[in-house]
Motif scaffolding. Sequence first.
Motif, PDB file in Angstrom:
ATOM      1  N   UNK A   1       0.743  -1.253  -0.115  1.00 41.36           N
ATOM      2  CA  UNK A   1       0.088  -0.138   0.000  1.00 41.36           C
ATOM      3  C   UNK A   1       0.802   1.238  -0.189  1.00 41.36           C
ATOM      4  N   UNK A   2       2.120   1.286   0.895  1.00 44.63           N
ATOM      5  CA  UNK A   2       2.823   2.292   0.709  1.00 44.63           C
ATOM      6  C   UNK A   2       3.518   2.705  -0.571  1.00 44.63           C
ATOM      7  N   UNK A   3       3.793   1.752  -1.286  1.00 50.47           N
ATOM      8  CA  UNK A   3       4.622   1.995  -2.456  1.00 50.47           C
ATOM      9  C   UNK A   3       3.563   1.602  -3.889  1.00 50.47           C
ATOM     10  N   UNK A   4       2.511   1.414  -3.458  1.00 50.80           N
ATOM     11  CA  UNK A   4       1.326   1.232  -4.621  1.00 50.80           C
ATOM     12  C   UNK A   4       1.638   0.215  -5.392  1.00 50.80           C
ATOM     13  N   UNK A   5       2.256  -0.893  -4.869  1.00 48.23           N
ATOM     14  CA  UNK A   5       2.666  -1.870  -5.580  1.00 48.23           C
ATOM     15  C   UNK A   5       1.977  -3.092  -5.365  1.00 48.23           C
ATOM     16  N   UNK A   6       1.301  -4.103  -6.350  1.00 45.89           N
ATOM     17  CA  UNK A   6       0.598  -5.198  -6.132  1.00 45.89           C
ATOM     18  C   UNK A   6       1.435  -6.562  -6.285  1.00 45.89           C
ATOM     19  N   UNK A   7       2.812  -6.408  -6.289  1.00 48.40           N
ATOM     20  CA  UNK A   7       3.720  -7.315  -6.632  1.00 48.40           C
ATOM     21  C   UNK A   7       3.816  -8.163  -5.406  1.00 48.40           C
TER      22      UNK A   7
END
Length: 167
Positions: A113-119
């Motif tokens: 959520x902090x990095x806006x990444x779904x990896x």
Amino acid sequence: MAYTLDFGTPVNTALLIYILYSVQKIVFPSSSIPKTVPSEFKHGYSWMPKEHPPTVLFKTYTPKTLEPFSGKDGGRILLAINSIVFDVTAGRNFYGPDGMYGNFAGRDASRGMAKQSFDLDMLTAVDQPLDKLQDLRPDEIENMKGWIDHFSNKYIICGKLVENDAA
């Protein structure tokens, strides 16, 4: 100075008729009884819902005890952000197994959520210590706080996330 009643414009006439009609409805309300009872009220009226939502208790979760709440088999969906556990079952389309945020279900989603990444590499393995998030930049921390605010306003906070050996 005397007031005069001017019916010279159609707007004034329409407003006067509307006001008189409204006053008549208030002073002399209709006393007619409906001829039929609406079908939804035939067995009485109740404010009770068809079923109550399950009671949610505030609990302490570890990564291992949070993992089963991934929404598989139609179960509850929980996720954690910065040690706050949210019940996101109401957002099954987003957080369920087939949702675009489905990889966060039953997990600590803080870094993602902090990095806006779904990896998947944004997720810490459930048998590892919790991610301390010490390497996040200030803008990423603010982003995570924004997600916490969003989730706090939309979903139920149902617990806190602690280390595996702390519970």
